[in-house]
Design a protein around this motif. Structure first.
Motif: not given
Ligand code: AMP
Ligand code: GLY
Length: 421
Positions: A139-141, A183-188, A279-281
């Motif tokens: 995850a991306a925390v 907390v986000e799913e890790m994107l590839a 979109v990441i951010e």
């Protein structure tokens, strides 16, 4: 016309440079500025976050237009304060800047607007850790609030996720910015940036760009504010219309619907995986160093576009871009993004500037005893222009080869991904 630019990095020097091309602009102030902005205008020794002092200065100098570079004053309501005093200012108000000020808020808006983004959960207590670990293996925390670009921890195992949550929620590594965690799913995929001008109703996207966040070649080392960028980003080719229709316009529509219209620059950090765009951010300002690559490619006058954003008439503007490519290589102080020394003398600036296809934008610099010395982590952005990306990269590194200071550090592979494509 008197303009005040708030901030003192490479982005703000680039804004100064572009705005000074309009003959109606008689004087540019930059607070606090750097040695580069001092050549184009006058630096004002006021911190970019000192809103009362900036307001007082703008009133006293009868500034016609204020342009805000960094996120912190936007999130702290500088636009609201200036507008209350009947001063013309470009940027989102506090309620709209929360798209950058709170990651949880941004996610909520994206979901309501139907904008594609990573799956996520929001937590405020370590008691919720088990439910997070059930959902994610990686995850991306992310600390919810502003953490100077350091609030994201990429975790490749449940153990790492747990440690990251403890670091933010228990140890308060990012202070109150971490009272809430996304907390986000890790994107590839491959990242790219799309910036848009917004007038509250309309959004017009700029040419694409790609940042290089890691400190060292081959995306090794620590995350930084950005070690270089190029434009256009081939990974975005052909996706522009979808980004406009499926991402940017829905965000602007949603903000307007909520009574907090978005005026200013809307920056979408994207993850692109084949034809899938997520979109990441969102950020509430120009990217740095993306700005250094994008604005030199803009044909349209920037003052006109900014005025149209403020007046809600962006639909009347025909945004025009040059075909040429741009590449920006950041020269950083040795040790950055960790500790580094300041006041190293910089040599070769005039030589670098003497090439027609090289632009030198200052970031952490200041003048001292008639010399230009280092004054920050990211010191300079050397921009090369070329008919294609290869030409732009070569021009940028030609500029870089002219410049030196003690312990100067830069990446040697800026733009390599575009070349590989
Ligand atoms: P941010 O501050 O949100 O831009 O995150 C910093 C960096 O972390 C981004 O530029 C990405 O490289 C990475 N990142 C953030 N979120 C994710 C995600 N969900 N999946 C993969 N990488 C991410
Ligand atoms: N270059 C990344 C940023 O401006 O946030």
């Amino acid at each position: 016309m008197k303009i005040l630019i708030i901030g003192g990095g490479g982005r703000e020097h680039t804004l100064c440079w572009k705005l000074s091309q309009n003959p109606k602009v008689k004087k540019i102030f930059c607070a606090p500025g750097n040695a580069g902005t001092a050549e184009l205008g006058e630096n004002v020794p006021i911190d970019a976050e000192d809103i009362p002092a900036l307001l007082k200065f703008a009133k006293k100098e009868q500034i016609y237009l204020t342009i805000v570079g960094p996120e912190a004053p936007l999130v702290n309501g500088i636009v609201d304060e200036f507008e209350k005093a009947n001063l013309r200012i470009f940027g989102p108000k506090k309620a709209a800047a929360m798209l950058e000020g709170s990651k949880a808020f941004c996610k909520e808006i994206m979901i309501s607007a139907g904008v594609p983004t990573a799956e996520y959960v929001e937590i405020t207590s370590l008691k919720q850790v088990d439910s997070v670990l059930k959902k994610f293996d990686k995850a991306a925390v992310k600390a919810d609030g502003l953490a100077a670009g350091k609030g994201v921890l990429l975790c490749n195992s449940k153990e790492e996720i747990k440690k990251a949550l403890q670091k933010i929620l228990r140890d308060k590594a990012f202070g109150s910015a971490g009272n809430k965690v996304v907390v986000e799913e890790m994107l590839a995929g491959e990242e790219a940036s799309i910036l848009g001008f917004c007038d509250g109703k309309n959004v017009k996207i700029m040419v694409s760009s790609q940042d290089h966040k890691r400190a060292l070649d081959d995306d090794e080392g620590l995350n930084t504010g950005g070690m270089g960028a190029y434009s256009p980003a081939p990974v975005v080719n052909g996706l522009e219309e979808r980004i406009q229709k499926e991402i940017m316009q829905p965000m602007v529509d949603e903000m307007q619907k909520r009574g907090t219209p978005y005026k200013g620059i809307l920056y979408a950090g994207l993850m692109i995986n084949n034809s899938e765009i997520k979109v990441i951010e969102f950020n509430a300002r120009f990217g740095d160093p993306e700005c250094q690559c994008v604005l030199p490619r803009m044909k349209t006058d920037l003052v006109d576009v900014i005025e149209a954003c403020i007046d809600g008439t962006l639909d009347k503007i025909d945004l025009q871009w040059k075909k040429e490519s741009a590449c920006c290589v950041v020269l950083a102080s040795g040790g950055y993004p960790g500790d580094y020394k300041k006041e190293e003398v910089i040599v070769g600036l005039e030589n670098a500037k003497s090439f027609d296809n090289v632009l030198v934008f200052h970031a952490g610099t200041k003048s001292q005893d008639g010399k230009v010395v280092t004054n920050g982590g990211r010191v300079l952005g050397i921009v090369g222009l070329g008919s294609d990306i290869k030409g732009a990269i070569d021009a940028a590194y030609l500029g870089v080869s002219q410049i030196n200071f003690n312990r100067m550090h830069f990446r040697t592979d800026i733009g390599k991904r575009a070349l590989d494509r």
